[in-house]
Design a protein around this motif. Structure first.
Motif, PDB file in Angstrom:
ATOM      1  N   ILE A  86       0.850  -1.183   0.000  1.00  0.00           N
ATOM      2  CA  ILE A  86       0.000   0.000   0.000  1.00  0.00           C
ATOM      3  C   ILE A  86       0.887   1.234   0.000  1.00  0.00           C
ATOM      4  O   ILE A  86       2.024   1.195   0.475  1.00  0.00           O
ATOM      5  CB  ILE A  86      -0.966   0.065   1.213  1.00  0.00           C
ATOM      6  CG1 ILE A  86      -0.188   0.079   2.533  1.00  0.00           C
ATOM      7  CG2 ILE A  86      -1.968  -1.074   1.174  1.00  0.00           C
ATOM      8  CD1 ILE A  86      -1.066   0.327   3.753  1.00  0.00           C
ATOM      9  N   ASN A  87       0.370   2.317  -0.543  1.00  0.00           N
ATOM     10  CA  ASN A  87       1.081   3.589  -0.555  1.00  0.00           C
ATOM     11  C   ASN A  87       0.344   4.549   0.371  1.00  0.00           C
ATOM     12  O   ASN A  87      -0.790   4.943   0.091  1.00  0.00           O
ATOM     13  CB  ASN A  87       1.128   4.162  -1.975  1.00  0.00           C
ATOM     14  CG  ASN A  87       1.928   5.460  -2.053  1.00  0.00           C
ATOM     15  OD1 ASN A  87       2.389   5.982  -1.040  1.00  0.00           O
ATOM     16  ND2 ASN A  87       2.091   5.982  -3.251  1.00  0.00           N
ATOM     17  N   TYR A 105       2.740  -3.203  15.790  1.00  0.00           N
ATOM     18  CA  TYR A 105       1.298  -3.400  15.643  1.00  0.00           C
ATOM     19  C   TYR A 105       1.030  -4.575  14.712  1.00  0.00           C
ATOM     20  O   TYR A 105       0.192  -5.434  14.998  1.00  0.00           O
ATOM     21  CB  TYR A 105       0.664  -2.126  15.096  1.00  0.00           C
ATOM     22  CG  TYR A 105      -0.830  -2.200  14.865  1.00  0.00           C
ATOM     23  CD1 TYR A 105      -1.708  -2.515  15.896  1.00  0.00           C
ATOM     24  CD2 TYR A 105      -1.363  -1.943  13.601  1.00  0.00           C
ATOM     25  CE1 TYR A 105      -3.073  -2.587  15.677  1.00  0.00           C
ATOM     26  CE2 TYR A 105      -2.729  -2.009  13.381  1.00  0.00           C
ATOM     27  CZ  TYR A 105      -3.582  -2.327  14.416  1.00  0.00           C
ATOM     28  OH  TYR A 105      -4.931  -2.403  14.184  1.00  0.00           O
ATOM     29  N   ALA A 106       1.753  -4.625  13.593  1.00  0.00           N
ATOM     30  CA  ALA A 106       1.580  -5.726  12.634  1.00  0.00           C
ATOM     31  C   ALA A 106       1.954  -7.062  13.269  1.00  0.00           C
ATOM     32  O   ALA A 106       1.279  -8.081  13.060  1.00  0.00           O
ATOM     33  CB  ALA A 106       2.426  -5.467  11.392  1.00  0.00           C
ATOM     34  N   ASP A 150       5.960   9.803   0.179  1.00  0.00           N
ATOM     35  CA  ASP A 150       5.139   8.603   0.343  1.00  0.00           C
ATOM     36  C   ASP A 150       5.838   7.554   1.212  1.00  0.00           C
ATOM     37  O   ASP A 150       7.070   7.501   1.281  1.00  0.00           O
ATOM     38  CB  ASP A 150       4.815   7.977  -1.020  1.00  0.00           C
ATOM     39  CG  ASP A 150       3.867   8.824  -1.842  1.00  0.00           C
ATOM     40  OD1 ASP A 150       3.304   9.795  -1.283  1.00  0.00           O
ATOM     41  OD2 ASP A 150       3.690   8.536  -3.038  1.00  0.00           O
ATOM     42  N   LEU A 151       5.030   6.719   1.835  1.00  0.00           N
ATOM     43  CA  LEU A 151       5.520   5.582   2.601  1.00  0.00           C
ATOM     44  C   LEU A 151       4.895   4.323   2.021  1.00  0.00           C
ATOM     45  O   LEU A 151       3.664   4.183   2.009  1.00  0.00           O
ATOM     46  CB  LEU A 151       5.151   5.711   4.084  1.00  0.00           C
ATOM     47  CG  LEU A 151       5.525   4.518   4.973  1.00  0.00           C
ATOM     48  CD1 LEU A 151       7.043   4.372   5.079  1.00  0.00           C
ATOM     49  CD2 LEU A 151       4.921   4.677   6.374  1.00  0.00           C
ATOM     50  N   ILE A 152       5.726   3.433   1.519  1.00  0.00           N
ATOM     51  CA  ILE A 152       5.246   2.181   0.936  1.00  0.00           C
ATOM     52  C   ILE A 152       5.417   1.074   1.969  1.00  0.00           C
ATOM     53  O   ILE A 152       6.505   0.888   2.522  1.00  0.00           O
ATOM     54  CB  ILE A 152       6.031   1.824  -0.343  1.00  0.00           C
ATOM     55  CG1 ILE A 152       6.173   3.047  -1.260  1.00  0.00           C
ATOM     56  CG2 ILE A 152       5.358   0.660  -1.060  1.00  0.00           C
ATOM     57  CD1 ILE A 152       4.869   3.693  -1.644  1.00  0.00           C
ATOM     58  N   LEU A 153       4.342   0.334   2.218  1.00  0.00           N
ATOM     59  CA  LEU A 153       4.366  -0.755   3.196  1.00  0.00           C
ATOM     60  C   LEU A 153       4.030  -2.069   2.507  1.00  0.00           C
ATOM     61  O   LEU A 153       3.130  -2.117   1.665  1.00  0.00           O
ATOM     62  CB  LEU A 153       3.372  -0.474   4.315  1.00  0.00           C
ATOM     63  CG  LEU A 153       3.632   0.820   5.108  1.00  0.00           C
ATOM     64  CD1 LEU A 153       2.444   1.142   5.997  1.00  0.00           C
ATOM     65  CD2 LEU A 153       4.903   0.705   5.938  1.00  0.00           C
ATOM     66  N   ILE A 169      -3.256  -2.347   8.846  1.00  0.00           N
ATOM     67  CA  ILE A 169      -2.322  -1.222   8.769  1.00  0.00           C
ATOM     68  C   ILE A 169      -2.965  -0.066   8.013  1.00  0.00           C
ATOM     69  O   ILE A 169      -2.777   1.112   8.359  1.00  0.00           O
ATOM     70  CB  ILE A 169      -1.008  -1.657   8.088  1.00  0.00           C
ATOM     71  CG1 ILE A 169      -0.240  -2.634   8.986  1.00  0.00           C
ATOM     72  CG2 ILE A 169      -0.147  -0.441   7.743  1.00  0.00           C
ATOM     73  CD1 ILE A 169       0.218  -2.034  10.294  1.00  0.00           C
ATOM     74  N   ARG A 170      -3.716  -0.377   6.957  1.00  0.00           N
ATOM     75  CA  ARG A 170      -4.414   0.656   6.174  1.00  0.00           C
ATOM     76  C   ARG A 170      -5.344   1.469   7.066  1.00  0.00           C
ATOM     77  O   ARG A 170      -5.354   2.712   7.019  1.00  0.00           O
ATOM     78  CB  ARG A 170      -5.207  -0.008   5.050  1.00  0.00           C
ATOM     79  CG  ARG A 170      -6.112   0.933   4.252  1.00  0.00           C
ATOM     80  CD  ARG A 170      -6.863   0.162   3.170  1.00  0.00           C
ATOM     81  NE  ARG A 170      -7.731   1.054   2.412  1.00  0.00           N
ATOM     82  CZ  ARG A 170      -9.016   1.252   2.665  1.00  0.00           C
ATOM     83  NH1 ARG A 170      -9.593   0.614   3.699  1.00  0.00           N
ATOM     84  NH2 ARG A 170      -9.737   2.064   1.924  1.00  0.00           N
TER      85      ARG A 170
END
Length: 243
Positions: A86-87, A105-106, A150-153, A169-170
């Protein structure tokens, strides 16, 4: 209600909610509601009751990383898993401990970790980037629309696990952004939808048997009945739905 079909339930509930929202809030809810199958809901939002009032959808990169030098991703694919990402727009500039917080958290709901890329100062900052090929970077940029800040996960695991990890997480990121005024959802916006075609059966590895995903009185979709003997995992429930 006797001898009813699914369409009767859709019509009844949609009409009921439309009338309630009009009477209580003077809001006109468009009907019929959108319908989203369970598999698509999980693939795009990571949850069977998706909040579709904002983007940040899950994107699949399984094929792109099938032969990757980053073994965590290619290994997950080789084990019949997937790679999802996700971005989170504008999230890279948050405080340094934010990624660590999300990682913990994950892990709390089963993730082994949380791979990430921060885009700052025109650079991709992450310990995993050095393993990526130019083609893999190009695919990420194209499919995620990556920009400065941006943060890519990422999540690399079995399909359901990877989807659920990023789905949670989203929602976490959306809540943080809303609290900071970076994500606006109008108070009068209601995106009603039906999530349909839930899996009828799940497999218990410890007991080596199939069991009802919801309850044993849920009927299968008529056209899926032959699959109960040949491919139980693909059989869908006809009477279980979420809205």
């Amino acid at each position: 209600m006797s001898f009813i079909e699914r369409e009767d339930i859709y019509s009844l509930i949609e009409g009921l909610l439309k009338r309630i929202w009009k009477a209580a809030l003077n809001i006109d809810i468009p009907t019929p509601f959108k319908r989203l199958c369970f598999e698509e809901a999980l693939s795009r939002y990571g949850i069977d009751k998706p909040d579709t009032r904002f983007g940040m959808e899950l994107v699949d990169f399984t094929e792109e990383f099938r032969g990757s030098k980053f073994k965590i991703f290619s290994g997950a694919v080789a084990n019949q898993g997937v790679v999802k990402a996700i971005n989170v727009k504008g999230f890279a500039c948050r405080h340094a401990g934010q990624v660590d917080t999300m990682t913990e958290y994950a892990k709390s709901f089963g993730a082994k970790g949380l791979a990430f890329i921060k885009v700052e100062g025109g650079e991709w900052k992450s310990p995993i980037v050095r393993f990526f090929s130019d083609a893999e970077k190009a695919a990420l940029t194209s499919k995620l629309g990556i920009e400065e800040g941006d943060l890519i996960l990422f999540a690399a695991d079995q399909w359901l696990t990877a989807c659920e990890i990023l789905g949670k997480i989203r929602l976490y990121c959306a809540e943080v952004l809303r609290g900071q005024g970076k994500l606006s959802i109008p108070a009068d916006r209601f995106d009603f939808l039906w999530v349909v075609e839930f899996p009828l059966l799940s497999f218990d590895k410890e007991q080596n048997r199939w069991y009802s995903s919801h309850h044993p009185f849920t009927a299968p979709v008529a056209e899926d009945i032959p699959m109960l003997k040949t491919d139980p995992r693909r059989s869908a429930a006809s009477t279980t739905m979420s809205w």
